[in-house]
Design a protein around this motif. Structure first.
Motif, mmCIF file in Angstrom:
data_model
loop_
_atom_site.group_PDB
_atom_site.id
_atom_site.type_symbol
_atom_site.label_atom_id
_atom_site.label_comp_id
_atom_site.label_asym_id
_atom_site.label_seq_id
_atom_site.Cartn_x
_atom_site.Cartn_y
_atom_site.Cartn_z
ATOM 1 N N UNK A 56 11.488 22.941 -14.556
ATOM 2 C CA UNK A 56 12.073 21.614 -14.306
ATOM 3 C C UNK A 56 11.040 20.635 -13.759
ATOM 4 N N UNK A 57 9.969 20.480 -14.508
ATOM 5 C CA UNK A 57 8.902 19.576 -14.106
ATOM 6 C C UNK A 57 8.154 19.106 -15.353
ATOM 7 N N UNK A 58 7.359 18.043 -15.176
ATOM 8 C CA UNK A 58 6.660 17.475 -16.335
ATOM 9 C C UNK A 58 5.249 17.034 -15.916
ATOM 10 N N UNK A 59 4.267 17.446 -16.719
ATOM 11 C CA UNK A 59 2.877 17.071 -16.449
ATOM 12 C C UNK A 59 2.682 15.597 -16.782
ATOM 13 N N UNK A 60 1.995 14.887 -15.875
ATOM 14 C CA UNK A 60 1.750 13.457 -16.087
ATOM 15 C C UNK A 60 0.274 13.118 -15.940
ATOM 16 N N UNK A 61 -0.541 14.093 -15.578
ATOM 17 C CA UNK A 61 -1.977 13.858 -15.424
ATOM 18 C C UNK A 61 -2.713 15.176 -15.518
ATOM 19 N N UNK A 62 -4.027 15.102 -15.489
ATOM 20 C CA UNK A 62 -4.835 16.305 -15.609
ATOM 21 C C UNK A 62 -4.415 17.392 -14.622
ATOM 22 N N UNK A 63 -4.152 18.577 -15.148
ATOM 23 C CA UNK A 63 -3.948 19.772 -14.320
ATOM 24 C C UNK A 63 -4.951 20.760 -14.896
ATOM 25 N N UNK A 64 -6.182 20.705 -14.386
ATOM 26 C CA UNK A 64 -7.287 21.346 -15.079
ATOM 27 C C UNK A 64 -7.909 22.515 -14.355
#
Ligand code: UDP
Ligand code: MN
Length: 296
Positions: A158-166
């Motif tokens: 229940x979450x959404x990536x919105x930027x670099x998760x690197x």
């Protein structure tokens, strides 16, 4: 500046951090007392991390559960946003656990990325769906992940990536500061306080959010196995920890300190409002529809 050259030098991932010259930030805590880095925007050079991990041959397993109504509600958005932002440039295998494999959306994956769908039974209580993830993750690390990937990251859906998760988030054992607690005094932390539970603890270092944890496959296997054992002992004793798997995760992390800690930039809740220390949001909480999702 985090002195990563001492105790943590023995740990390969921290020696990576040391050689890549992690910078400090004046407005936030960037190092734990056991000298693990706490990763905030501005501390690292993303290109150097990506190059280093490509050179080392790092590859990442992402586990996510979409059981019952959570599949339609979240999985498509979650996976699409992973493709945009999660470990871009590194080999990634998604391990999707669901009771309805046929309903997993068909998403076009970038090169170097693949998906494995694993069928699980649907527990009738949402608490059990959440807790039993520990068992499924530990099993799949043993049967599959350990032969294919160097690292594992486990996510709520229940979450959404919105930027670099690197690759700066990769480490031997990685925990996340809970967005609602990172700035609060310790007496607000909602650890399990029932002495009859295996998750019982008086005090700790931080309040970690179980929506994200990760590390080398070996340390995630140890963590998930230990948490599952605690959960099963609690069941035998007819107790349940206050925040379920999260309570057991917090107990584990106080006994086995993470080698890297992620700031709440890695899992932010926009309902908290503006905070000057949150310079970027990499992953956001999706709306929670408990009323409709948790009824079976
Ligand atoms: N989950 C699921 N189906 C359920 C309950 C939970 O798939 O019926 C999975 C899902 O990945 C979810 C995670 O377990 O993100 C944790 O549950 P939830 O997100 O509801 O917990 P919270 O974020 O409120 O702590
Ligand atoms: Mn969640």
């Amino acid at each position: 500046k985090c002195n990563l050259e001492s105790a943590q030098m023995l740990n390969l991932d921290s020696s990576v951090d040391a050689s890549l010259n992690l910078q400090s930030r004046p407005d936030v805590l960037t190092c734990t007392y056991w000298k693990a880095a706490i990763i905030w925007e501005g501390m690292f050079d993303p290109r150097l991390y990506d190059e280093m991990h490509k050179m080392k041959g790092s590859s990442v397993a992402l586990t996510v559960f979409a059981v019952g109504r959570y599949l339609d509600a979240y999985l498509h958005t979650f996976l699409n946003s992973c493709e945009q932002h999660f470990m871009v440039g590194l080999p990634v295998t998604y391990y999707v656990f669901t009771d309805m494999p046929e309903k997993v959306p068909n998403i076009k994956l970038s090169p170097l990325r693949s998906m494995k769908v694993i069928k699980v039974e649907k527990n009738s209580r949402w608490q059990d769906v959440s807790m039993m993830r520990m068992k499924s993750i530990s099993d799949v690390i043993e049967s599959d992940i350990r032969h294919h990937c160097t690292h594992v990251f486990c996510f709520d859906v229940d979450q959404v990536f919105t930027g670099r998760f690197g690759s700066e988030a990769l480490g031997d054992s990685v925990a996340l500061l809970h967005a609602h607690y990172y700035h609060l005094p310790k007496h607000f932390y909602t650890y399990d306080r029932n002495p009859n539970s295996k998750a019982y603890m008086e005090t700790g270092d931080f309040y970690y959010h179980a929506a994200i944890f990760g590390g080398s496959w070996k340390s995630v296997k140890a963590l998930t196995e230990a948490c599952y054992q605690g959960i099963m002992e609690d069941k035998q004793n007819n107790v349940e920890a206050l925040w379920h798997d999260e309570s057991h995760l917090n107990k584990y992390m106080v006994l086995h300190k993470p080698s890297k800690v992620l700031s709440p930039e890695y899992c932010w809740d926009t309902s908290i409002g503006f905070r000057s220390d949150i310079q970027v949001t990499r992953l956001l909480w999706a709306p929670k529809y408990y009323d409709t999702l948790r009824t079976l």
